[in-house]
Design a protein around this motif. Sequence first.
Motif, PDB file in Angstrom:
ATOM      1  N   VAL A   1      41.336  70.969 -32.345  1.00  0.00           N
ATOM      2  CA  VAL A   1      41.393  70.730 -33.786  1.00  0.00           C
ATOM      3  C   VAL A   1      42.840  70.672 -34.274  1.00  0.00           C
ATOM      4  O   VAL A   1      43.192  69.833 -35.125  1.00  0.00           O
ATOM      5  CB  VAL A   1      40.597  71.818 -34.538  1.00  0.00           C
ATOM      6  N   VAL A   2      43.694  71.532 -33.743  1.00  0.00           N
ATOM      7  CA  VAL A   2      45.098  71.527 -34.152  1.00  0.00           C
ATOM      8  C   VAL A   2      45.768  70.208 -33.779  1.00  0.00           C
ATOM      9  O   VAL A   2      46.603  69.677 -34.531  1.00  0.00           O
ATOM     10  CB  VAL A   2      45.835  72.728 -33.523  1.00  0.00           C
ATOM     11  N   GLN A   3      45.400  69.642 -32.621  1.00  0.00           N
ATOM     12  CA  GLN A   3      45.977  68.361 -32.214  1.00  0.00           C
ATOM     13  C   GLN A   3      45.776  67.281 -33.270  1.00  0.00           C
ATOM     14  O   GLN A   3      46.654  66.461 -33.512  1.00  0.00           O
ATOM     15  CB  GLN A   3      45.339  67.891 -30.904  1.00  0.00           C
ATOM     16  N   ARG A   4      44.589  67.268 -33.889  1.00  0.00           N
ATOM     17  CA  ARG A   4      44.282  66.229 -34.871  1.00  0.00           C
ATOM     18  C   ARG A   4      44.542  66.674 -36.297  1.00  0.00           C
ATOM     19  O   ARG A   4      44.337  65.903 -37.232  1.00  0.00           O
ATOM     20  CB  ARG A   4      42.801  65.807 -34.742  1.00  0.00           C
ATOM     21  N   GLY A   5      44.951  67.932 -36.488  1.00  0.00           N
ATOM     22  CA  GLY A   5      45.136  68.419 -37.846  1.00  0.00           C
ATOM     23  C   GLY A   5      43.831  68.490 -38.603  1.00  0.00           C
ATOM     24  O   GLY A   5      43.789  68.275 -39.816  1.00  0.00           O
ATOM     25  N   GLY A   6      42.744  68.784 -37.905  1.00  0.00           N
ATOM     26  CA  GLY A   6      41.403  68.827 -38.482  1.00  0.00           C
ATOM     27  C   GLY A   6      40.449  68.024 -37.619  1.00  0.00           C
ATOM     28  O   GLY A   6      40.751  67.687 -36.474  1.00  0.00           O
ATOM     29  N   VAL A   7      39.300  67.693 -38.174  1.00  0.00           N
ATOM     30  CA  VAL A   7      38.320  66.885 -37.451  1.00  0.00           C
ATOM     31  C   VAL A   7      38.339  65.488 -38.055  1.00  0.00           C
ATOM     32  O   VAL A   7      37.628  65.197 -39.018  1.00  0.00           O
ATOM     33  CB  VAL A   7      36.912  67.514 -37.528  1.00  0.00           C
TER      34      VAL A   7
ATOM     35  N   ALA B   1      44.537  55.041 -24.818  1.00  0.00           N
ATOM     36  CA  ALA B   1      45.690  55.917 -24.609  1.00  0.00           C
ATOM     37  C   ALA B   1      45.681  57.071 -25.613  1.00  0.00           C
ATOM     38  O   ALA B   1      45.942  58.225 -25.255  1.00  0.00           O
ATOM     39  CB  ALA B   1      46.985  55.118 -24.723  1.00  0.00           C
ATOM     40  N   ASP B   2      45.361  56.765 -26.874  1.00  0.00           N
ATOM     41  CA  ASP B   2      45.253  57.824 -27.882  1.00  0.00           C
ATOM     42  C   ASP B   2      44.144  58.808 -27.524  1.00  0.00           C
ATOM     43  O   ASP B   2      44.292  60.023 -27.690  1.00  0.00           O
ATOM     44  CB  ASP B   2      44.967  57.217 -29.256  1.00  0.00           C
ATOM     45  N   ALA B   3      43.009  58.264 -27.048  1.00  0.00           N
ATOM     46  CA  ALA B   3      41.882  59.124 -26.690  1.00  0.00           C
ATOM     47  C   ALA B   3      42.236  60.035 -25.524  1.00  0.00           C
ATOM     48  O   ALA B   3      41.860  61.214 -25.498  1.00  0.00           O
ATOM     49  CB  ALA B   3      40.664  58.268 -26.356  1.00  0.00           C
ATOM     50  N   VAL B   4      42.970  59.498 -24.552  1.00  0.00           N
ATOM     51  CA  VAL B   4      43.383  60.320 -23.410  1.00  0.00           C
ATOM     52  C   VAL B   4      44.365  61.395 -23.851  1.00  0.00           C
ATOM     53  O   VAL B   4      44.281  62.557 -23.419  1.00  0.00           O
ATOM     54  CB  VAL B   4      43.990  59.433 -22.298  1.00  0.00           C
ATOM     55  N   ARG B   5      45.289  61.025 -24.741  1.00  0.00           N
ATOM     56  CA  ARG B   5      46.249  62.016 -25.242  1.00  0.00           C
ATOM     57  C   ARG B   5      45.546  63.138 -25.998  1.00  0.00           C
ATOM     58  O   ARG B   5      45.976  64.294 -25.971  1.00  0.00           O
ATOM     59  CB  ARG B   5      47.289  61.348 -26.136  1.00  0.00           C
ATOM     60  N   LEU B   6      44.475  62.787 -26.682  1.00  0.00           N
ATOM     61  CA  LEU B   6      43.702  63.810 -27.383  1.00  0.00           C
ATOM     62  C   LEU B   6      42.860  64.633 -26.423  1.00  0.00           C
ATOM     63  O   LEU B   6      42.805  65.863 -26.508  1.00  0.00           O
ATOM     64  CB  LEU B   6      42.796  63.151 -28.430  1.00  0.00           C
ATOM     65  N   GLY B   7      42.186  63.941 -25.487  1.00  0.00           N
ATOM     66  CA  GLY B   7      41.203  64.614 -24.658  1.00  0.00           C
ATOM     67  C   GLY B   7      41.762  65.355 -23.470  1.00  0.00           C
ATOM     68  O   GLY B   7      41.255  66.428 -23.102  1.00  0.00           O
ATOM     69  N   ALA B   8      42.804  64.814 -22.854  1.00  0.00           N
ATOM     70  CA  ALA B   8      43.298  65.420 -21.612  1.00  0.00           C
ATOM     71  C   ALA B   8      43.730  66.869 -21.789  1.00  0.00           C
ATOM     72  O   ALA B   8      43.332  67.736 -20.999  1.00  0.00           O
ATOM     73  CB  ALA B   8      44.425  64.565 -21.030  1.00  0.00           C
TER      74      ALA B   8
ATOM     75  N   HIS C   1      29.786  66.579 -27.147  1.00  0.00           N
ATOM     76  CA  HIS C   1      29.516  66.729 -28.574  1.00  0.00           C
ATOM     77  C   HIS C   1      30.800  66.882 -29.375  1.00  0.00           C
ATOM     78  O   HIS C   1      30.918  66.344 -30.483  1.00  0.00           O
ATOM     79  CB  HIS C   1      28.604  67.936 -28.806  1.00  0.00           C
ATOM     80  N   GLN C   2      31.759  67.624 -28.837  1.00  0.00           N
ATOM     81  CA  GLN C   2      33.019  67.791 -29.546  1.00  0.00           C
ATOM     82  C   GLN C   2      33.736  66.457 -29.743  1.00  0.00           C
ATOM     83  O   GLN C   2      34.157  66.123 -30.859  1.00  0.00           O
ATOM     84  CB  GLN C   2      33.937  68.744 -28.774  1.00  0.00           C
ATOM     85  N   PHE C   3      33.847  65.696 -28.671  1.00  0.00           N
ATOM     86  CA  PHE C   3      34.627  64.463 -28.756  1.00  0.00           C
ATOM     87  C   PHE C   3      33.889  63.367 -29.503  1.00  0.00           C
ATOM     88  O   PHE C   3      34.519  62.389 -29.931  1.00  0.00           O
ATOM     89  CB  PHE C   3      35.050  64.021 -27.355  1.00  0.00           C
ATOM     90  N   ALA C   4      32.569  63.518 -29.683  1.00  0.00           N
ATOM     91  CA  ALA C   4      31.848  62.570 -30.527  1.00  0.00           C
ATOM     92  C   ALA C   4      32.315  62.650 -31.973  1.00  0.00           C
ATOM     93  O   ALA C   4      32.090  61.722 -32.746  1.00  0.00           O
ATOM     94  CB  ALA C   4      30.347  62.838 -30.446  1.00  0.00           C
ATOM     95  N   GLN C   5      32.976  63.748 -32.355  1.00  0.00           N
ATOM     96  CA  GLN C   5      33.496  63.876 -33.712  1.00  0.00           C
ATOM     97  C   GLN C   5      34.850  63.186 -33.878  1.00  0.00           C
ATOM     98  O   GLN C   5      35.339  63.045 -35.009  1.00  0.00           O
ATOM     99  CB  GLN C   5      33.648  65.360 -34.078  1.00  0.00           C
ATOM    100  N   PHE C   6      35.446  62.771 -32.775  1.00  0.00           N
ATOM    101  CA  PHE C   6      36.778  62.168 -32.826  1.00  0.00           C
ATOM    102  C   PHE C   6      36.802  60.723 -32.341  1.00  0.00           C
ATOM    103  O   PHE C   6      37.691  59.961 -32.715  1.00  0.00           O
ATOM    104  CB  PHE C   6      37.762  62.974 -31.956  1.00  0.00           C
ATOM    105  N   LEU C   7      35.849  60.344 -31.487  1.00  0.00           N
ATOM    106  CA  LEU C   7      35.837  59.013 -30.896  1.00  0.00           C
ATOM    107  C   LEU C   7      34.671  58.218 -31.449  1.00  0.00           C
ATOM    108  O   LEU C   7      33.585  58.768 -31.680  1.00  0.00           O
ATOM    109  CB  LEU C   7      35.719  59.107 -29.370  1.00  0.00           C
ATOM    110  N   ILE C   8      34.873  56.932 -31.627  1.00  0.00           N
ATOM    111  CA  ILE C   8      33.803  56.090 -32.151  1.00  0.00           C
ATOM    112  C   ILE C   8      32.612  56.127 -31.209  1.00  0.00           C
ATOM    113  O   ILE C   8      32.751  56.125 -29.982  1.00  0.00           O
ATOM    114  CB  ILE C   8      34.298  54.646 -32.359  1.00  0.00           C
TER     115      ILE C   8
ATOM    116  N   ALA D   1      34.714  80.208 -36.742  1.00  0.00           N
ATOM    117  CA  ALA D   1      33.944  80.110 -37.980  1.00  0.00           C
ATOM    118  C   ALA D   1      34.699  79.335 -39.047  1.00  0.00           C
ATOM    119  O   ALA D   1      34.095  78.817 -39.991  1.00  0.00           O
ATOM    120  CB  ALA D   1      33.601  81.508 -38.486  1.00  0.00           C
ATOM    121  N   ARG D   2      36.020  79.243 -38.919  1.00  0.00           N
ATOM    122  CA  ARG D   2      36.827  78.537 -39.904  1.00  0.00           C
ATOM    123  C   ARG D   2      37.101  77.088 -39.517  1.00  0.00           C
ATOM    124  O   ARG D   2      37.660  76.332 -40.313  1.00  0.00           O
ATOM    125  CB  ARG D   2      38.164  79.263 -40.090  1.00  0.00           C
ATOM    126  N   LEU D   3      36.765  76.714 -38.300  1.00  0.00           N
ATOM    127  CA  LEU D   3      37.038  75.348 -37.861  1.00  0.00           C
ATOM    128  C   LEU D   3      36.044  74.389 -38.504  1.00  0.00           C
ATOM    129  O   LEU D   3      34.847  74.665 -38.566  1.00  0.00           O
ATOM    130  CB  LEU D   3      36.950  75.250 -36.334  1.00  0.00           C
TER     131      LEU D   3
END
Length: 796
Positions: free
Chosen positions: A283-289, A303-310, A222-229, A408-410
């Motif tokens: 969230v910090v990695q992406r500077g938000g959602v 490669a971008d997805a792996v850098r984010l997810g790993a 669910h988390q990564f569904a907010q970042f990946l198509i 609560a702030r994320l």
Amino acid sequence: MRRRDSIPPLALATLSGAAGLAHQLLWVRRMIDVLGADAGTFSRVIGAFFLGLSLGAWWAARRATPRPWRSVALAECLVAALAFVVLAAGQIPWPAWPWLSWALPLALVLPPAAAMGAVLPWMIRAAGASRSVSLYAANIFGGVAGLVVTFSWSLPALGLAGASGFTLALNLVVAAVAWRLQTADEAEATPAADAGASSATLEGLAFASGFLVLAAEVIFQHQFAQFLISSHLAGALVLALALAALGAASAFVALWRGPAPALLPAALFLAAIACAAQPLVLVVQRGGVHYLAYAKPLGAYLADAVRLGAPALFLVLLPAGLVFPLLLREAAARRIDAGRLLAVNGLGGCLGAELGERLLTPMFGIWFAMSVLAGGYLLCLGAQAARWRWIALALGAAVVAWSWRIDARLPYIGLAGEDALVKVAMGREGVVAVVHGEPDDWRLVVNNSYTLGGSRAAGNQEREALLPILLHGDARRVATLGVATGSTVAGAALDPEVEAIEGIDLSPLVLGFARNDFAPFNRSMAADPRVRLTRGDARRVIRERRGAFDVVVGDLFLPWNTGEGRLFTREHFAGVRAALRPGGLYCQWLPMYQLTRAQFDAILRTFRIVFPDAWIVRGDFYVGMPIIGLVGGKTLEQVDWKRVAAACERVRATGKCLDPLLRHADGVAMYVVGSASEPPKGPVITLANSWIEWDAARNVIGLREKWFAGLPLAEYLRSIQRASSDRLPTGLRPALACADRCVALEVARAAGLPQAGEIEVQVVENLPAPLVADGGANWSLLPMQHRPAYPPGRAP
């Protein structure tokens, strides 16, 4: 077993793991074909799978076998045989009885999963308990390989049946080699571990480890569904990273020479801290959602997805993944059969996956749910070491309190400009949010990347239902496959002679928002006594409504979204045809700004198999983001234009429909393109091959082929329209010419051509007389990006 003989068991564990995960993926797809794409189907199949693994491991632990390799061989053969039954069961048109959604996964998936669950315990018994962690790690890495091969090759290249056959062959290879190993090792069989030895603490921790890891995997998805198509590629990538982390942790334990009890408290503590920190790290990695830009080559995107997810996944699953392998080592030292720990671990995984979807994510959200898991790891720490108990409880309270303040702030969605989050809800289908921009701009967004609809598009969405109803001329019962913001259902309700409307949508959250938050923009459609909103997979629901509807409207579906591609299959189109009354009409809308020419041809080719006399209508005159509709059932020659005119008069008399074209038969004729020409030979979309889903998912990342929109689509539709103009009454043919001029104006304005002014004059001069004389129309609803000057006195 001699050390030089350790390679064959590791290889078999790897192959068995590859086959096991491939089967899991294939069984999920097959059950979705049978039971529908409801998120509940996924969790029930996964639940039956893990429950089967647990039962199989429990049975293997209790059964003394003097020839464990032979038992492995027989179990693998049984997996292959029962997996064939799962494949064959998908060909049966099962009725939509509610209890089948639970019974079928248990009846079809649990038995082969149970046979699969017995394999690893018997492998460990054959190879020796000291190799339990190595075999477990090899099994996990095999799962990664099975996932990659299935998604990158076997399923898209071979289809469901071919991929299943390939996986069955893997089972038989494992069986043959295991049988040969037993023959070679007859004289050196390893004594069985003491199945009667007991350790409630080990088994309790094994259960908790399975629960917490599987619950975390659900939350990660669910988390990564907010970042990946949204596509099967995103889900597969997250699962592959999770398995890789678990495999790496298991390999570390296999190489660890220190005592397991010394490392276990540290693993539990680190897992707790990692769970609490993971949302912030992500969230910090992406500077938000903000979802990753996908207008780049597939390799660069992955490669971008792996850098984010790993980092975010490995942070949690490396320490969490140490726990169960350490328990296996401790069980080997105490001569406790590994099958018992595998059994309770699988049971914990079953419950963790189900409660993660049903309880943790909806109740606590995708961020704070990880802190709940952190508390779970600290409780395990207290249970494992008595002297840590009070410290663990105190730490747990502190971590949860700290995480609550942070999480609560994320954000849950990436907002742009003046956008504001009005409401957000989480469920099995993901994160669904209502976003408010400018005063009249309200949108419904799913998983941060896909806008289902909005207040500004209400007129276009109403047209999707009303246009087919008007073309039918005498519709009484209507179904809309998809509800979104509810405006399509509202469009169907604009005809006062429509007696019943069924809006079908998969998401209870979407239905709730449409019913309540978007009521001001959908004419409060849910309060209309003619409207019934049904939650379920539209493909499965419509299959059960045989001969029920005069008009069925298929909403816009994302071709690459997991599950939605099934709504373009031959089986679904056949189900819709069976749901039509005699003389009924089906209109399937297509987002041409999300389809390539090859994908459009495949959909049209598939549609024409079921509706040979298919014809095409426009949904608008846009060039950049056009939609068109494939119409079947009632042929173009069978359209009764006198009834169309009467239906337009009915709708016009209500004073609710202000669309200048839909208030008159001449305007309705402007949307008609003509009979669809036969596309070139190519793939036909079926449940077995899911061709559109695979092709669209590959193309959307990097856009290897351009969308079939703009000038190419305009020229294609013009050729069809000119070839079909004689199929309309003579008096309506000028409307086709005016429609052609509207498209030409859009093209000219978009390209900045100097002829645009001249074309605009032609559009205004050639508007059908009834439209020009209509003082009640709102010309701002004309579906054009560059609208012409309005007729005198008719400007909005």
